[in-house]
Structures are given as structure tokens and as C-alpha cells.
Write a protein that holds these residues in place. Structure first.
Motif, PDB file in Angstrom:
ATOM      1  N   GLU A  28       0.830  -1.291   0.119  1.00  0.00           N
ATOM      2  CA  GLU A  28       0.130  -0.052  -0.057  1.00  0.00           C
ATOM      3  C   GLU A  28       1.052   1.291   0.179  1.00  0.00           C
ATOM      4  OE1 GLU A  28      -3.900  -1.807   2.486  1.00  0.00           O
ATOM      5  OE2 GLU A  28      -2.522  -0.242   3.600  1.00  0.00           O
ATOM      6  N   VAL A  29       0.145   2.388  -0.721  1.00  0.00           N
ATOM      7  CA  VAL A  29       0.885   3.562  -0.553  1.00  0.00           C
ATOM      8  C   VAL A  29       0.074   4.379   0.199  1.00  0.00           C
ATOM      9  CG1 VAL A  29       1.743   5.670  -2.003  1.00  0.00           C
ATOM     10  CG2 VAL A  29       2.140   3.326  -2.822  1.00  0.00           C
ATOM     11  N   HIS A  30       0.656   5.063   1.366  1.00  0.00           N
ATOM     12  CA  HIS A  30      -0.123   6.061   2.152  1.00  0.00           C
ATOM     13  C   HIS A  30       0.524   7.487   1.996  1.00  0.00           C
ATOM     14  CE1 HIS A  30      -2.777   3.170   4.922  1.00  0.00           C
ATOM     15  NE2 HIS A  30      -1.911   2.277   3.871  1.00  0.00           N
ATOM     16  N   PHE A 198       4.906   2.085   0.932  1.00  0.00           N
ATOM     17  CA  PHE A 198       5.291   3.619   1.173  1.00  0.00           C
ATOM     18  C   PHE A 198       4.647   4.257   2.026  1.00  0.00           C
ATOM     19  CE2 PHE A 198       6.597   1.732  -2.849  1.00  0.00           C
ATOM     20  CZ  PHE A 198       7.944   2.179  -3.206  1.00  0.00           C
ATOM     21  N   LEU A 199       5.164   5.379   2.519  1.00  0.00           N
ATOM     22  CA  LEU A 199       4.445   6.566   3.658  1.00  0.00           C
ATOM     23  C   LEU A 199       5.207   7.591   3.034  1.00  0.00           C
ATOM     24  CD1 LEU A 199       2.512   7.027   5.884  1.00  0.00           C
ATOM     25  CD2 LEU A 199       4.553   6.881   7.302  1.00  0.00           C
ATOM     26  N   ILE A 200       4.277   8.211   2.398  1.00  0.00           N
ATOM     27  CA  ILE A 200       4.706   9.633   1.650  1.00  0.00           C
ATOM     28  C   ILE A 200       4.242  10.855   2.455  1.00  0.00           C
ATOM     29  CG2 ILE A 200       4.585  10.928  -0.471  1.00  0.00           C
ATOM     30  CD1 ILE A 200       5.581   8.216  -1.716  1.00  0.00           C
ATOM     31  N   ILE A 211       2.210  10.266  -7.926  1.00  0.00           N
ATOM     32  CA  ILE A 211       2.083   9.098  -6.913  1.00  0.00           C
ATOM     33  C   ILE A 211       0.683   8.917  -6.680  1.00  0.00           C
ATOM     34  CG2 ILE A 211       3.188   7.768  -5.237  1.00  0.00           C
ATOM     35  CD1 ILE A 211       5.655   9.509  -5.508  1.00  0.00           C
ATOM     36  N   VAL A 212       0.116   8.195  -6.915  1.00  0.00           N
ATOM     37  CA  VAL A 212      -1.269   8.258  -6.679  1.00  0.00           C
ATOM     38  C   VAL A 212      -1.461   7.112  -5.263  1.00  0.00           C
ATOM     39  CG1 VAL A 212      -3.717   7.362  -7.240  1.00  0.00           C
ATOM     40  CG2 VAL A 212      -2.106   8.603  -8.991  1.00  0.00           C
ATOM     41  N   PRO A 213      -1.747   7.718  -4.335  1.00  0.00           N
ATOM     42  CA  PRO A 213      -1.771   6.879  -3.001  1.00  0.00           C
ATOM     43  C   PRO A 213      -3.066   6.082  -2.875  1.00  0.00           C
ATOM     44  CG  PRO A 213      -2.552   9.306  -2.577  1.00  0.00           C
ATOM     45  CD  PRO A 213      -2.238   9.205  -4.000  1.00  0.00           C
ATOM     46  N   ASP A 214      -3.081   4.942  -2.077  1.00  0.00           N
ATOM     47  CA  ASP A 214      -4.144   4.145  -1.678  1.00  0.00           C
ATOM     48  C   ASP A 214      -4.998   4.897  -0.689  1.00  0.00           C
ATOM     49  OD1 ASP A 214      -3.733   1.934  -3.554  1.00  0.00           O
ATOM     50  OD2 ASP A 214      -1.765   1.535  -2.266  1.00  0.00           O
ATOM     51  N   HIS A 215      -4.193   5.745   0.366  1.00  0.00           N
ATOM     52  CA  HIS A 215      -5.086   6.260   1.481  1.00  0.00           C
ATOM     53  C   HIS A 215      -4.265   7.464   1.845  1.00  0.00           C
ATOM     54  CE1 HIS A 215      -6.926   2.460   2.334  1.00  0.00           C
ATOM     55  NE2 HIS A 215      -5.850   1.840   2.027  1.00  0.00           N
ATOM     56  N   VAL A 225      -6.487  13.643  11.685  1.00  0.00           N
ATOM     57  CA  VAL A 225      -7.932  14.416  12.086  1.00  0.00           C
ATOM     58  C   VAL A 225      -8.965  13.777  10.845  1.00  0.00           C
ATOM     59  CG1 VAL A 225      -7.275  16.259  12.884  1.00  0.00           C
ATOM     60  CG2 VAL A 225      -7.419  16.279  10.900  1.00  0.00           C
ATOM     61  N   ARG A 226      -8.360  13.168   9.900  1.00  0.00           N
ATOM     62  CA  ARG A 226      -9.212  12.440   8.870  1.00  0.00           C
ATOM     63  C   ARG A 226      -8.418  11.664   7.867  1.00  0.00           C
ATOM     64  NH1 ARG A 226     -13.038  14.587   4.772  1.00  0.00           N
ATOM     65  NH2 ARG A 226     -13.318  16.678   5.861  1.00  0.00           N
ATOM     66  N   SER A 227      -8.965  10.548   7.551  1.00  0.00           N
ATOM     67  CA  SER A 227      -8.361   9.376   6.601  1.00  0.00           C
ATOM     68  C   SER A 227      -9.465   9.361   5.527  1.00  0.00           C
ATOM     69  CB  SER A 227      -7.987   8.104   7.199  1.00  0.00           C
ATOM     70  OG  SER A 227      -6.916   8.542   8.135  1.00  0.00           O
ATOM     71  N   GLY A 228      -8.804   9.145   4.274  1.00  0.00           N
ATOM     72  CA  GLY A 228      -9.668   8.736   3.069  1.00  0.00           C
ATOM     73  C   GLY A 228      -8.869   8.224   1.951  1.00  0.00           C
ATOM     74  N   GLY A 229      -9.444   8.229   0.811  1.00  0.00           N
ATOM     75  CA  GLY A 229      -8.964   7.747  -0.438  1.00  0.00           C
ATOM     76  C   GLY A 229      -7.940   8.829  -1.077  1.00  0.00           C
ATOM     77  N   LYS A 230      -7.725   8.650  -2.271  1.00  0.00           N
ATOM     78  CA  LYS A 230      -6.673   9.718  -2.918  1.00  0.00           C
ATOM     79  C   LYS A 230      -7.577  11.255  -3.166  1.00  0.00           C
ATOM     80  CE  LYS A 230      -7.648   8.358  -7.647  1.00  0.00           C
ATOM     81  NZ  LYS A 230      -8.813   7.469  -7.687  1.00  0.00           N
TER      82      LYS A 230
END
Ligand code: ADP
Ligand code: MG
Ligand code: MG
Length: 250
Positions: A28-30, A198-200, A211-215, A225-230
């Protein structure tokens, strides 16, 4: 791959991380985004083993192992790669000499044989091309006198040579022109695989166009404070971080 649970940290009297929770799966790429001073680099440095920060609560597991109990060298052997905003210069040690030693240490940690000099050179030339790093920089002292863009390309080149399990990149995009940004992104994208995460960490959304992240996670004032998709990165590009300051205050 990585599990951060309620991580709290301070430096001197200042509480900087106020309970970070983050789970990353293999492959995963976050992305972590956030305003300046929110604690992004603090998190990266703690994951790298910087001892100037005191962890006051919570923990971090890398593939089930207690990451915070490991020495920085052990973290590297476990397959962690850190790319920093300001890559260090190592005067007197050539880039290729340094890298060959690092590559062999990584191979040894994986139970693989040393790389022979011809294969090393072939691999180095191939991967330098991935990030459009001028080959002459292989023979110069590590990062010494490199331009900002060359240092960042060199970081990603090192990552590509070391083939880590988890790469954490802290503002690798800051100060890059569009060509260097693309080269850095190309290097990362070529290294993406089902086994590697990857943690970007970035302040700006633009790297995430390449670099299109998964999360995507938004960090404000020491908290996610918030998590989501690209699409969360795109939303941030439109709204800025002010919205999240308010959310956090509430
Ligand atoms: P970011 O990378 O999100 O911009 P940092 O992790 O660099 O944020 O910084 C988070 C907060 O911690 C900031 O308020 C910063 O001033 C503070 N901080 C970071 N390092 C130190 C330090 N060595 N001494 C004192 N305060 C620090
Ligand atoms: Mg900063
Ligand atoms: Mg930072």
C-alpha cells in the motif's frame, strides 16, 4: 506492514504527537498531508530512530516486531528506508562506494550473496536512469555539492538500489521543479510492488498527482484528523487546511 497505535511523543516540554493511529498493509501507498508544524517530520524521525524525541505512549510494530525497540541499523536491516527533506552530505565517501556497502548490508540482511562489481554497476546505471540522475554523480562524494534536485533524485536512487520493504519519504517533493518531481515520482512508481509499502509525507498535493496513493491521512496539531482515499488530497487542494483546524478544535 506497519501498525502505529496511539503514538505520543514530546521534545523537551512540548507535546508534539498526541496519539497517532495508522495501519498500513503490504503493497500500500499511504500519504500523510498536513500544515507546517503539525508533527509530520517528528513522526518520520521517530520511525527512523531519532532519540531526541521522547515517546511517552503507544507503540509501533513493523511486520509484527517492536520497531521502537530496534536500533536505527536494525530498522534498516528489517527493510525500512527513510528519505529525508534535507539529505545528509558525506564528504570523502563516494556515492557508489557508500551505496555498494549499503546494498550489500541490505542483501546480507535478506540472506542474499554480495553483489559483484559488474552487476552493481549495471544495476546502478539502470536505476540512476529511473530518476534521471546524472551518472557522474555516482563517483562524487554523497550529496556533497549536489543541487537540491540532485539530492532528492539521489535519495530515490538509493531507495531503488536498497529495495526496502517499507519506504518513508518526508517531503521529498519540497523545492523540486516539475522535471525533478516527475523523476522522483517515476522512481517511486517503478518501485511499487505488492510486497513493498510507502509512506509519503508531503505538505502539497502536487506530488500525489504523480504518485497516486491508496490512502490519505491529514495530520493537524499532532493528530490524524481525517483519513480517506486519494480524493481527500484533491479536496485539500481546494479547501486548504483551515477546515481541518476547525474540525480539530471542535
Ligand atoms: P511538520 O513536519 O509537520 O512541519 P514537525 O514535526 O517538524 O512538523 O514539527 C512539529 C512541531 O514540533 C513544531 O511545532 C516544531 O516547532 C516542534 N519541534 C520539532 N522539532 C523540535 C525541536 N527539536 N525542538 C523543539 N520543538 C520542535
Ligand atoms: Mg516542517
Ligand atoms: Mg516536516
Amino acid at each position: 506492514m506497519l501498525k502505529i497505535q496511539n503514538l505520543q511523543a514530546r521534545i523537551e516540554e512540548a507535546e508534539i504527537l498526541k496519539g497517532i493511529d495508522l495501519e498500513m498493509g503490504q503493497g500500500e501507498v499511504h500519504a500523510i498531508m498536513g500544515p507546517n508544524g503539525s508533527g509530520k517530520s517528528t513522526l518520520a524521525k521517530i520511525l527512523a530512530g531519532d532519540e531526541s524525541y521522547a515517546v511517552t505512549g503507544g507503540g509501533v510494530a513493523l511486520e509484527g516486531e517492536d520497531l521502537l525497540a530496534m536500533e536505527p541499523e536494525e530498522r534498516a536491516r528489517a527493510g525500512l528506508f527513510m528519505g529525508f527533506q534535507y539529505p545528509v552530505e558525506i564528504p570523502g565517501v563516494s556515492n557508489s562506494y557508500f551505496l555498494k556497502a549499503a546494498v550489500n548490508a541490505a542483501r546480507q540482511a535478506r540472506g542474499e550473496a554480495e553483489i559483484d562489481p559488474v552487476s552493481f554497476l549495471k544495476l546502478a546505471r539502470e536505476r540512476a536512469q529511473w530518476v534521471q540522475l546524472d551518472e557522474s554523480l555516482l563517483n562524487r562524494p554523497v550529496n556533497a555539492g549536489f543541487s537540491g534536485g540532485e539530492k532528492k533524485r539521489n535519495e530515490i536512487f538509493h531507495m531503488a538500489m536498497l529495495e526496502p520493504r517499507l519506504a518513508i519519504l518526508d517531503e521529498t517533493d519540497s523545492g523540486l521543479d516539475i522535471d525533478a518531481l516527475r523523476a522522483v515520482a517515476d522512481g517511486v512508481n517503478r518501485m511499487r510492488s505488492p510486497e513493498r509499502s510507502f509512506l509519503i509525507i508531503t505538505h502539497y498535493q502536487r506530488l500525489l498527482n504523480y504518485i497516486v496513493p491508496d490512502h490519505v491521512h491529514v495530520m493537524v496539531n499532532g493528530r490524524i484528523v481525517r483519513s480517506g482515499g486519494k480524493e481527500l488530497a484533491e479536496e485539500l487542494e481546494r479547501t486548504g487546511y483551515a477546515l481541518f483546524d476547525d474540525e480539530e478544535a471542535a
